[in-house]
Scaffold this motif. Structure first.
Motif, short mmCIF file in Angstrom:
data_model
loop_
_atom_site.label_atom_id
_atom_site.label_comp_id
_atom_site.label_asym_id
_atom_site.label_seq_id
_atom_site.Cartn_x
_atom_site.Cartn_y
_atom_site.Cartn_z
N ALA A 48 0.83 -1.20 0.00
CA ALA A 48 0.00 0.00 0.00
C ALA A 48 0.87 1.25 0.00
O ALA A 48 0.55 2.25 -0.67
CB ALA A 48 -0.93 0.00 1.21
N ASP A 71 -6.96 -4.82 6.24
CA ASP A 71 -7.36 -3.88 5.20
C ASP A 71 -7.92 -2.59 5.79
O ASP A 71 -7.65 -1.50 5.29
CB ASP A 71 -8.39 -4.54 4.29
CG ASP A 71 -8.68 -3.72 3.05
OD1 ASP A 71 -7.74 -3.49 2.26
OD2 ASP A 71 -9.84 -3.29 2.88
N ASP A 72 -8.70 -2.70 6.87
CA ASP A 72 -9.30 -1.50 7.45
C ASP A 72 -8.25 -0.56 8.03
O ASP A 72 -8.35 0.66 7.90
CB ASP A 72 -10.34 -1.86 8.52
CG ASP A 72 -9.76 -2.73 9.64
OD1 ASP A 72 -8.76 -3.45 9.40
OD2 ASP A 72 -10.31 -2.69 10.76
N ARG A 122 -6.32 1.11 5.09
CA ARG A 122 -7.13 2.17 4.49
C ARG A 122 -7.15 3.42 5.39
O ARG A 122 -7.05 4.54 4.88
CB ARG A 122 -8.56 1.68 4.27
CG ARG A 122 -8.68 0.69 3.13
CD ARG A 122 -10.09 0.10 3.03
NE ARG A 122 -10.23 -0.69 1.83
CZ ARG A 122 -10.58 -0.21 0.65
NH1 ARG A 122 -10.84 1.07 0.51
NH2 ARG A 122 -10.67 -1.00 -0.40
N GLN A 160 -5.70 7.14 4.38
CA GLN A 160 -6.55 8.33 4.43
C GLN A 160 -5.98 9.39 5.36
O GLN A 160 -6.00 10.58 5.04
CB GLN A 160 -7.96 7.95 4.87
CG GLN A 160 -8.97 9.08 4.76
CD GLN A 160 -10.39 8.58 4.85
OE1 GLN A 160 -10.68 7.58 5.50
NE2 GLN A 160 -11.30 9.27 4.18
N ASP A 211 -5.81 8.25 -1.17
CA ASP A 211 -7.06 7.56 -1.43
C ASP A 211 -7.00 6.18 -0.77
O ASP A 211 -6.10 5.39 -1.08
CB ASP A 211 -7.24 7.41 -2.95
CG ASP A 211 -8.54 6.72 -3.34
OD1 ASP A 211 -9.25 6.21 -2.45
OD2 ASP A 211 -8.83 6.69 -4.55
N PRO A 212 -7.94 5.86 0.13
CA PRO A 212 -7.92 4.54 0.78
C PRO A 212 -7.98 3.38 -0.19
O PRO A 212 -7.52 2.29 0.12
CB PRO A 212 -9.16 4.58 1.68
CG PRO A 212 -9.51 6.01 1.83
CD PRO A 212 -9.03 6.71 0.61
N ALA A 213 -8.53 3.62 -1.38
CA ALA A 213 -8.65 2.55 -2.37
C ALA A 213 -7.29 2.07 -2.87
O ALA A 213 -7.19 1.00 -3.49
CB ALA A 213 -9.50 3.02 -3.55
N LEU A 214 -6.23 2.83 -2.58
CA LEU A 214 -4.90 2.38 -2.97
C LEU A 214 -4.51 1.08 -2.28
O LEU A 214 -3.61 0.38 -2.73
CB LEU A 214 -3.86 3.47 -2.63
CG LEU A 214 -3.88 4.71 -3.52
CD1 LEU A 214 -2.99 5.80 -2.93
CD2 LEU A 214 -3.46 4.37 -4.94
N ASP A 231 -6.04 -1.52 -2.47
CA ASP A 231 -6.41 -2.61 -3.36
C ASP A 231 -5.77 -2.51 -4.74
O ASP A 231 -6.13 -3.26 -5.65
CB ASP A 231 -7.93 -2.63 -3.54
CG ASP A 231 -8.66 -2.74 -2.22
OD1 ASP A 231 -8.23 -3.55 -1.38
OD2 ASP A 231 -9.65 -2.01 -2.03
N SER A 232 -4.84 -1.58 -4.91
CA SER A 232 -4.30 -1.38 -6.27
C SER A 232 -2.79 -1.61 -6.29
O SER A 232 -2.11 -1.51 -5.27
CB SER A 232 -4.60 0.05 -6.75
OG SER A 232 -3.88 0.99 -5.99
#
Length: 199
Positions: free
Chosen positions: A95, A128-129, A132, A136, A141-144, A146-147
């Motif tokens: 992440a 994951d939480d 994220r 933040q 972006d917290p969605a990072l 998953d990328s």
């Protein structure tokens, strides 16, 4: 511009104790930072070190004494035996690498958020939480979370190879553009002075 290569582990207590002092030093001297999260267990295995649990009891005991001493000196909260240590550092490292590639937030705040979560907040940075939330809190972006997992894995592995080739054997470890090396958060003053000397 001088660059500082910063090798660290998201699990490292001494990276936590460094806080964001590296970023302050870099800003003071107009230096850039190349953040290189790595697998600290893999580094120990490659450079003759041992994980804390495998060290002689005297070393284990002194490690805790020194950590407590440094935390008090730096006025940072520290749990010497955190609930989620050790845990898997790969998800938080991936992440971090995704955030580094995205380039929209504060990487200094992010590495400190991960290490603070472990050593002061009793949180599992493999979750994951938590990842994220740390993203933040540092402006990403917290969605990072998953990328870029493949890129993260490749970079994480390459950072270990780079570390071994550059003579790194612990974390945090700082290397300047002219090859000067500094191991440990207690050598940040020396790094600061070195950058002053070469300016």
């Amino acid at each position: 511009m001088t660059q500082i290569r910063f090798y660290f582990s998201t699990l490292s207590p001494y990276t936590y104790l460094a806080g964001t002092r590296l970023e302050e030093i870099a800003d003071k001297h107009g230096a850039s930072i190349d953040y290189k999260p790595l697998d600290i267990a893999g580094l120990f295995g490659r450079t003759g070190g041992q994980p804390p649990k495998d060290r002689h009891p005297s070393r284990q005991e002194y490690r805790l004494i020194e950590m407590e001493r440094q935390a008090k000196k730096l006025d940072l909260p520290l749990n010497l035996k955190p609930a989620y240590w050790p845990t898997n550092p790969a998800p938080s490292s991936y992440a971090f690498i995704a955030a580094q590639n995205a380039g929209s937030g504060d990487l200094g705040k992010l590495h400190h958020a991960f290490t603070r979560a472990v050593w002061a907040e009793e949180r599992n940075i493999a979750g994951d939480d938590v990842i994220r939330d740390c993203l933040q809190s540092a402006g990403f972006d917290p969605a990072l979370a998953d990328s870029g997992l493949l890129t993260g894995a490749e970079t994480y592995a390459q950072n270990l190879e780079d570390a071994v080739s550059e003579g790194v054997f612990g974390a945090p470890f700082y290397i300047t553009s002219d090859g000067a090396r500094f191991w440990g958060q207690d050598r940040l003053d020396d790094l600061d002075q070195h950058l002053e000397d070469i300016a």
